[in-house]
Design a protein around this motif. Structure first.
Motif, PDB file in Angstrom:
ATOM      1  N   ALA A  82      -0.534  -4.112  -5.062  1.00 53.40           N
ATOM      2  CA  ALA A  82       0.472  -3.917  -4.079  1.00 53.40           C
ATOM      3  C   ALA A  82       0.031  -3.865  -2.724  1.00 53.40           C
ATOM      4  N   GLY A 108       0.938  -1.168   0.047  1.00 56.20           N
ATOM      5  CA  GLY A 108       0.113  -0.035  -0.124  1.00 56.20           C
ATOM      6  C   GLY A 108       0.899   1.305  -0.033  1.00 56.20           C
ATOM      7  N   LEU A 109       0.222   2.310   0.570  1.00 58.94           N
ATOM      8  CA  LEU A 109       0.977   3.739   0.446  1.00 58.94           C
ATOM      9  C   LEU A 109       1.968   3.735   1.609  1.00 58.94           C
ATOM     10  N   VAL A 137      -3.149   3.136  -4.919  1.00 55.81           N
ATOM     11  CA  VAL A 137      -1.836   2.460  -5.057  1.00 55.81           C
ATOM     12  C   VAL A 137      -1.660   1.631  -6.268  1.00 55.81           C
TER      13      VAL A 137
END
Length: 450
Positions: A433, A214-215, A429
């Motif tokens: 991911a 992710g972020l 994202v």
């Protein structure tokens, strides 16, 4: 979640006899089969026994369908509930000797001892012993006879398997298989303190391996106690699944987070998403609601650890007149009550607690909350509807019906149903991911003028 192999003393690290763990685990299994939450039952177990009982209970919940099928072959008529729970506990733990948490003969002996030690199961201790000895003799044949039973093969209720086969013809097997595995431990890094890369280096120094998801997430190769995480007590990092970490960026994307936005977290406990919203938008005025006052304390504790503040209220989000001050919200997060079918690997008792009609009943509540909260949103504002469910009745069905009935609601590009093992879409994202994420649903709605 398996506990270590036991030695001949049948004791855990806390020196508790294994039969005591079996008594407590059998009690948890009996409670779940009577409709009570495993989480609540485990909280009532003594601190000395709880780690071992939790590990055993999780394993039993993941193998309970097989155990029930085997017990039906060993005894056509179920024994009284306490004895049946103890017998099924044993069968769940011993049917696959390679996955047994202790030597199989040890487990059998200690379960029989557990039956003899309890007044409510003592009269059936001989019956339990006979069933288990027969199973040991006829293991291969009995297990083979259960292989064609979906209840045993997938360890989910028949209706659950059939619904996934209908709704997810390409993913149903993946969903059921994933539910049998322990969930990974995923962290959300507070980037006001560290970049993800910098925190990952801190973990590496301590010998804790991870990968970026992710972020702002890190999925650990192996779970560790939170006390071992650098800066956890100071709010530098939180434990949160990668799919759940999408809520704040999805809701706030496109909004001016430098402003003092007014944000509602409508079903906020335990406060993970509330904290994430404030990490993204420190100037925000966040109202965090939960209908349960005790759960509101969890929100307070989580926000205090993160060093952020929100207006936390014990209130029913759907009863707007009891808590709303009349000022419109710029953003609303509605993490609606649901079956939790997407997080069954974290809560393996959920599959045995839910009923076929629960999705439809919860969908009504979800629709009622959407209807109640939509008027509170300012024009140009956004509402993010989400559930931790993989059932369509609690996702697309609710949102599409709402959009048809509310012409001022514009469905933005949204992930929809996030299915483990399936490449997601519409995420802030890169594709795929998120690592080994939970099942989730997201729909982002913008309020526009007619």
């Amino acid at each position: 979640m398996n506990t270590p192999q036991s030695n001949a003393s049948h004791s855990t690290a806390s020196s508790a006899p294994l039969w005591r763990l079996m008594v407590a685990t059998g009690n948890v299994v009996q409670a779940v089969r009577a409709g009570r939450s495993m989480t609540a039952e485990l909280e009532a177990v003594s601190a000395e026994l709880r780690p071992g009982v939790q590990a055993l209970s999780f394993q039993v919940m993941r193998q309970l369908g097989r155990a029930i099928a085997l017990r039906a072959l060993l005894a056509k008529k179920a024994p009284p509930p306490a004895a049946d729970a103890l017998l099924c506990t044993a069968l769940a733990l011993v049917w696959d000797e390679h996955a047994a948490p202790y030597p199989v003969h040890t487990l059998v002996n200690q379960v029989v001892e557990a039956a003899q030690q309890q007044r409510q199961t003592r009269p059936q201790s001989g019956f339990i012993n006979a069933c288990l000895r027969r199973f040991m003799r006829e293991r291969a044949e009995l297990v083979a006879r259960t292989e064609t039973d979906p209840h045993a093969q997938w360890n989910h209720p028949h209706w659950w398997v059939e619904r996934l086969q209908l709704e997810r013809p390409e993913q149903w097997q993946t969903l059921l298989s994933v539910a049998q595995k322990p969930a990974p431990m995923t962290l959300r890094v507070h980037q006001g303190h560290h970049t993800v890369a910098a925190y990952q280096l801190q973990l590496e120094v301590l010998g804790i391996s991870s990968k970026k998801v992710g972020l702002s997430g890190l999925q650990l190769d192996k779970a560790v106690p939170v006390q071992q995480l650098p800066g956890f007590a100071q709010g530098h990092v939180s434990v949160q699944d990668a799919a759940a970490q999408l809520a704040a960026p999805l809701l706030l994307a496109g909004l001016d987070t430098e402003k003092s936005l007014k944000i509602l977290d409508a079903c906020a406990a335990p406060g993970g998403k509330t904290g994430h919203l404030l990490e993204y938008c420190p100037q925000a005025r966040v109202v965090a609601l939960d209908v349960d006052a005790a759960r509101c304390q969890r929100i307070h504790q989580n926000l205090q650890r993160l060093g952020v503040q929100a207006d936390v209220r014990a209130a029913d989000a759907g009863q707007v007149s009891t808590w709303w001050d009349g000022e419109a919200f710029d953003a609303i997060l509605l993490d609606a009550p649901c079956t939790a079918s997407g997080i069954v690997r974290r809560h393996p008792d959920v599959r045995w607690l839910r009923r076929p009609t629960d999705s439809a009943q919860l969908a009504k509540i979800q629709a009622q909350l959407l209807h109640a909260l939509w008027p509170l949103l300012a024009f140009g504002g956004r509402l993010l509807y989400c559930t931790c469910s993989v059932f369509k009745a609690e996702g697309d069905d609710v949102v599409q019906t709402f959009v048809r009935r509310n012409t001022d609601a514009l469905l933005q590009a949204s992930p929809g149903h996030l299915i483990p093992g399936q490449i997601p879409r519409g995420l802030p994202v890169g594709d795929n991911a998120l690592g080994e994420h939970d099942g989730f649903y997201y729909a982002l709605l913008e309020k526009r003028r007619h």
